[in-house]
Design a protein around this motif. Structure first.
Motif, PDB file in Angstrom:
ATOM      1  N   VAL A 163       2.574  42.768   9.045  1.00 52.21           N
ATOM      2  CA  VAL A 163       2.793  42.926  10.329  1.00 52.21           C
ATOM      3  C   VAL A 163       4.347  42.680  10.503  1.00 52.21           C
ATOM      4  CG1 VAL A 163       2.355  42.799  12.829  1.00 52.21           C
ATOM      5  CG2 VAL A 163       0.640  42.595  11.061  1.00 52.21           C
ATOM      6  N   SER A 164       4.821  41.377  10.128  1.00 56.39           N
ATOM      7  CA  SER A 164       6.116  40.750  10.323  1.00 56.39           C
ATOM      8  C   SER A 164       7.470  41.891   9.746  1.00 56.39           C
ATOM      9  CB  SER A 164       6.503  39.449   9.833  1.00 56.39           C
ATOM     10  OG  SER A 164       5.679  38.706  10.717  1.00 56.39           O
ATOM     11  N   ALA A 165       7.185  42.235   8.559  1.00 62.58           N
ATOM     12  CA  ALA A 165       7.813  43.236   7.712  1.00 62.58           C
ATOM     13  C   ALA A 165       8.016  44.621   8.666  1.00 62.58           C
ATOM     14  CB  ALA A 165       7.418  43.418   6.566  1.00 62.58           C
ATOM     15  N   ALA A 166       6.743  45.061   9.041  1.00 58.30           N
ATOM     16  CA  ALA A 166       6.930  46.514   9.856  1.00 58.30           C
ATOM     17  C   ALA A 166       7.568  46.422  11.164  1.00 58.30           C
ATOM     18  CB  ALA A 166       5.313  46.841  10.241  1.00 58.30           C
ATOM     19  N   TYR A 167       7.397  45.004  11.669  1.00 56.70           N
ATOM     20  CA  TYR A 167       8.423  44.986  13.006  1.00 56.70           C
ATOM     21  C   TYR A 167       9.842  44.920  12.681  1.00 56.70           C
ATOM     22  CZ  TYR A 167       4.111  44.334  16.274  1.00 56.70           C
ATOM     23  OH  TYR A 167       3.244  44.744  16.678  1.00 56.70           O
ATOM     24  N   ARG A 168      10.084  44.131  11.671  1.00 60.65           N
ATOM     25  CA  ARG A 168      11.413  43.912  11.194  1.00 60.65           C
ATOM     26  C   ARG A 168      12.142  45.407  10.843  1.00 60.65           C
ATOM     27  NH1 ARG A 168       9.934  39.208   8.506  1.00 60.65           N
ATOM     28  NH2 ARG A 168       9.689  40.163   6.435  1.00 60.65           N
ATOM     29  N   HIS A 169      11.403  46.220  10.341  1.00 59.91           N
ATOM     30  CA  HIS A 169      12.121  47.381   9.637  1.00 59.91           C
ATOM     31  C   HIS A 169      12.024  48.518  10.836  1.00 59.91           C
ATOM     32  CE1 HIS A 169      12.466  51.120   7.222  1.00 59.91           C
ATOM     33  NE2 HIS A 169      11.533  51.564   7.929  1.00 59.91           N
ATOM     34  N   ALA A 170      11.203  48.406  12.061  1.00 60.28           N
ATOM     35  CA  ALA A 170      11.332  49.111  13.017  1.00 60.28           C
ATOM     36  C   ALA A 170      12.584  48.757  13.819  1.00 60.28           C
ATOM     37  CB  ALA A 170      10.323  48.998  14.146  1.00 60.28           C
ATOM     38  N   LEU A 171      12.895  47.389  14.076  1.00 65.87           N
ATOM     39  CA  LEU A 171      14.029  46.888  14.582  1.00 65.87           C
ATOM     40  C   LEU A 171      15.274  47.274  13.811  1.00 65.87           C
ATOM     41  CD1 LEU A 171      12.941  43.467  15.673  1.00 65.87           C
ATOM     42  CD2 LEU A 171      13.447  45.359  17.307  1.00 65.87           C
ATOM     43  N   ALA A 177       7.329  40.794  17.430  1.00 68.52           N
ATOM     44  CA  ALA A 177       6.193  41.535  18.315  1.00 68.52           C
ATOM     45  C   ALA A 177       6.729  41.917  19.765  1.00 68.52           C
ATOM     46  CB  ALA A 177       4.940  40.739  18.237  1.00 68.52           C
ATOM     47  N   THR A 178       7.267  41.160  20.235  1.00 66.73           N
ATOM     48  CA  THR A 178       7.861  41.290  21.660  1.00 66.73           C
ATOM     49  C   THR A 178       9.253  41.942  21.743  1.00 66.73           C
ATOM     50  OG1 THR A 178       9.003  39.073  21.824  1.00 66.73           O
ATOM     51  CG2 THR A 178       6.859  39.182  22.583  1.00 66.73           C
ATOM     52  N   ALA A 179      10.130  42.048  20.902  1.00 68.24           N
ATOM     53  CA  ALA A 179      11.288  42.760  20.783  1.00 68.24           C
ATOM     54  C   ALA A 179      11.035  44.162  20.889  1.00 68.24           C
ATOM     55  CB  ALA A 179      12.145  42.207  19.562  1.00 68.24           C
ATOM     56  N   PRO A 180      10.216  44.836  20.098  1.00 70.58           N
ATOM     57  CA  PRO A 180      10.066  46.512  20.495  1.00 70.58           C
ATOM     58  C   PRO A 180       9.765  46.718  21.901  1.00 70.58           C
ATOM     59  CG  PRO A 180       9.097  45.737  18.401  1.00 70.58           C
ATOM     60  CD  PRO A 180       9.371  44.549  19.008  1.00 70.58           C
ATOM     61  N   THR A 181       8.849  46.112  22.506  1.00 71.04           N
ATOM     62  CA  THR A 181       8.634  46.187  23.757  1.00 71.04           C
ATOM     63  C   THR A 181       9.712  45.993  24.792  1.00 71.04           C
ATOM     64  OG1 THR A 181       6.390  45.244  23.359  1.00 71.04           O
ATOM     65  CG2 THR A 181       7.216  45.654  25.981  1.00 71.04           C
ATOM     66  N   ALA A 182      10.619  45.183  24.646  1.00 69.90           N
ATOM     67  CA  ALA A 182      11.946  44.800  25.502  1.00 69.90           C
ATOM     68  C   ALA A 182      12.745  46.018  25.312  1.00 69.90           C
ATOM     69  CB  ALA A 182      12.295  43.472  25.150  1.00 69.90           C
ATOM     70  N   ARG A 183      13.001  46.557  23.996  1.00 73.28           N
ATOM     71  CA  ARG A 183      13.932  47.501  23.679  1.00 73.28           C
ATOM     72  C   ARG A 183      13.296  48.746  23.747  1.00 73.28           C
ATOM     73  NH1 ARG A 183      16.976  45.711  18.332  1.00 73.28           N
ATOM     74  NH2 ARG A 183      17.770  47.587  18.777  1.00 73.28           N
ATOM     75  N   ARG A 184      12.071  49.106  23.963  1.00 75.41           N
ATOM     76  CA  ARG A 184      11.351  50.282  24.227  1.00 75.41           C
ATOM     77  C   ARG A 184      11.346  51.092  22.783  1.00 75.41           C
ATOM     78  NH1 ARG A 184      13.716  52.684  30.022  1.00 75.41           N
ATOM     79  NH2 ARG A 184      13.076  50.846  31.348  1.00 75.41           N
ATOM     80  N   ILE A 185      10.992  50.265  22.057  1.00 78.20           N
ATOM     81  CA  ILE A 185      11.124  51.020  20.506  1.00 78.20           C
ATOM     82  C   ILE A 185       9.504  51.342  20.287  1.00 78.20           C
ATOM     83  CG2 ILE A 185      11.274  50.486  18.088  1.00 78.20           C
ATOM     84  CD1 ILE A 185      13.542  48.610  18.675  1.00 78.20           C
ATOM     85  N   PRO A 186       8.989  52.432  19.873  1.00 79.82           N
ATOM     86  CA  PRO A 186       7.666  52.690  19.456  1.00 79.82           C
ATOM     87  C   PRO A 186       7.130  51.641  18.562  1.00 79.82           C
ATOM     88  CG  PRO A 186       9.204  54.666  19.501  1.00 79.82           C
ATOM     89  CD  PRO A 186      10.075  53.542  19.342  1.00 79.82           C
ATOM     90  N   PHE A 187       5.864  51.097  18.612  1.00 74.44           N
ATOM     91  CA  PHE A 187       5.187  50.072  17.709  1.00 74.44           C
ATOM     92  C   PHE A 187       4.998  50.960  16.367  1.00 74.44           C
ATOM     93  CE2 PHE A 187       4.736  47.617  21.673  1.00 74.44           C
ATOM     94  CZ  PHE A 187       4.561  46.315  21.144  1.00 74.44           C
ATOM     95  N   PRO A 188       5.403  50.055  15.385  1.00 73.84           N
ATOM     96  CA  PRO A 188       5.137  50.700  14.183  1.00 73.84           C
ATOM     97  C   PRO A 188       3.523  50.670  13.741  1.00 73.84           C
ATOM     98  CG  PRO A 188       6.091  48.393  13.812  1.00 73.84           C
ATOM     99  CD  PRO A 188       5.987  48.750  15.277  1.00 73.84           C
ATOM    100  N   ASN A 189       3.178  51.374  12.881  1.00 72.22           N
ATOM    101  CA  ASN A 189       1.900  51.486  12.276  1.00 72.22           C
ATOM    102  C   ASN A 189       1.620  50.185  11.394  1.00 72.22           C
ATOM    103  OD1 ASN A 189       1.435  53.985  13.214  1.00 72.22           O
ATOM    104  ND2 ASN A 189       2.182  54.994  11.444  1.00 72.22           N
ATOM    105  N   GLU A 190       0.697  49.268  12.002  1.00 70.96           N
ATOM    106  CA  GLU A 190       0.818  47.854  11.378  1.00 70.96           C
ATOM    107  C   GLU A 190      -0.043  48.105   9.956  1.00 70.96           C
ATOM    108  OE1 GLU A 190      -1.322  45.355  13.968  1.00 70.96           O
ATOM    109  OE2 GLU A 190       0.055  45.420  15.488  1.00 70.96           O
ATOM    110  N   ASP A 191       0.609  47.390   8.973  1.00 67.34           N
ATOM    111  CA  ASP A 191       0.136  47.275   7.794  1.00 67.34           C
ATOM    112  C   ASP A 191      -0.244  45.865   7.298  1.00 67.34           C
ATOM    113  OD1 ASP A 191       2.521  46.203   7.540  1.00 67.34           O
ATOM    114  OD2 ASP A 191       3.424  47.701   6.380  1.00 67.34           O
TER     115      ASP A 191
END
Length: 362
Positions: A131-139, A114-128
């Motif tokens: 949630v963990s799978a959505a963050y992993r996919h975004a990374l 959850a904190t990695a996208p903020t640190a890397r300035r990645i847009p937060f994914p649409n949560e489904d």
């Protein structure tokens, strides 16, 4: 145990139906001594069998899971694992560990994801729902789109990166995709790739049985011609093999001592050349064990006189091989400065053939 070929025809399967319990796919089987034919199973046990076979097939298709972990034989789609709950869980753990090795984000906690996208300035994914799978996919997507000024790094740092990125567990037969990025990376990375990885050299014999001439097989010669003399000079680690069922010998061309040549000891088949479960022993270590303990541990059927003759045969084989490698060193150099050529590799093949020819009984 009788094995069926993966391309077995329905007629061949019909001939063996009494001796084997065939997978649902028709390409893999177990021995009937421990597994009942599917037709004799209840609906519940048929479902258990189906689940086991699905997981097994997923493992078998992974080129990073060695066949020894599946209790299979290279070249045959068979298994000695009984299709039960316990073995299915073993296979599922293999898949999970392989997934973890492929994707490091699977090891991250939900908070880290959850904190990695903020640190890397990645847009937060649409949560489904996951949630963990959505963050992993975004990374993962961000990693594929991420650009790094690699070519701006100092060359010595780039060479260190090549050493890590171009070292593979599988025996190599073609250049990796990294070396196709651009001409500069190909010129810088190719020497490291050919120097640190294992490359299989197939050889064969020609001529009469009483005067055979060992030579590099045609397809291997073609491959050596494709990579060119400049990259042949970088080859250091060879796997010498005559016939496919036989275990190849590992040869380090920078080491002139042929007693350091190693081969996998007897055990299960391995589809990964560098499988951590694959134990290699050098010829020198095997000979030392035989001198101290006899050869019963290796060939328990030998009589004492045969053991003595076998040890003497091994000693003579290593001596003959050493003469061939000394010729290679005179032609191509030795140590870290060794620069092999096709002619030099042919010398190594002849030295290896001399060892195999004298390794055994008259």
């Amino acid at each position: 145990m009788n094995h069926l070929s993966p391309v077995a025809t329905p007629e061949i399967l019909a001939e063996h139906i009494e001796n084997t319990a065939v997978f649902a796919s028709g390409t893999t089987h177990y021995p009937s001594q421990s597994v009942d034919p599917r037709s004799e199973l209840s609906d519940h046990h048929q479902e258990l069998r189906r689940c086991f076979e699905e997981v097994f097939e997923k493992c078998r298709q992974r080129d990073t899971i060695c066949c020894c972990q599946l209790k299979t034989h290279t070249g045959f789609e068979s298994t000695k694992m009984n299709p039960n709950h316990h073995n299915r869980h073993i296979l599922e753990r293999l898949l999970r560990n392989d997934d973890l090795a492929r994707n490091p984000y699977l090891k991250w906690s939900k908070q880290d994801l959850a904190t990695a996208p903020t640190a890397r300035r990645i847009p937060f994914p649409n949560e489904d729902n996951d949630v963990s799978a959505a963050y992993r996919h975004a990374l993962e997507v961000a990693d594929t789109e991420r650009q790094f000024p690699f070519m701006e790094l100092p060359k010595d740092i780039r060479m260190i990166v090549y050493g890590y990125a171009l070292t593979y567990e599988m025996v190599q037969t073609s250049r990796p995709s990294l070396l196709s990025v651009c001409r500069q990376i190909r010129e810088e990375g190719s020497p490291t790739f050919f120097r640190v990885d294992d490359f299989r050299i197939h050889w064969e014999t020609s001529g009469r049985k009483d005067s055979f001439q060992p030579k590099i097989r045609r397809d291997t010669l073609q491959w050596l011609g494709i990579i060119g003399p400049s990259q042949v000079e970088n080859l250091h680690h060879l796997l010498l093999q005559n016939k496919a069922p036989a275990q190849p010998y590992r040869v380090d061309l920078s080491c002139g001592d042929t007693s350091k040549w190693s081969v996998a000891v007897r055990g299960p088949d391995h589809s990964l050349p560098s499988c951590p479960r694959k134990e290699f022993r050098t010829r020198g270590a095997m000979l030392a064990d035989m001198r101290e303990n006899g050869a019963e541990w290796l060939l328990p059927v030998l009589f004492p006189l045969q053991i003595t003759k076998f040890i003497k045969s091994m000693e003579e084989a290593i001596q003959r091989t050493q003469k061939g490698m000394d010729l290679f060193a005179d032609h191509c150099g030795h140590g870290k400065s060794v620069k092999p050529s096709i002619k030099g590799i042919e010398m190594v093949v002849r030295a290896f053939a001399a060892m195999m020819d004298s390794d055994g009984f008259d």
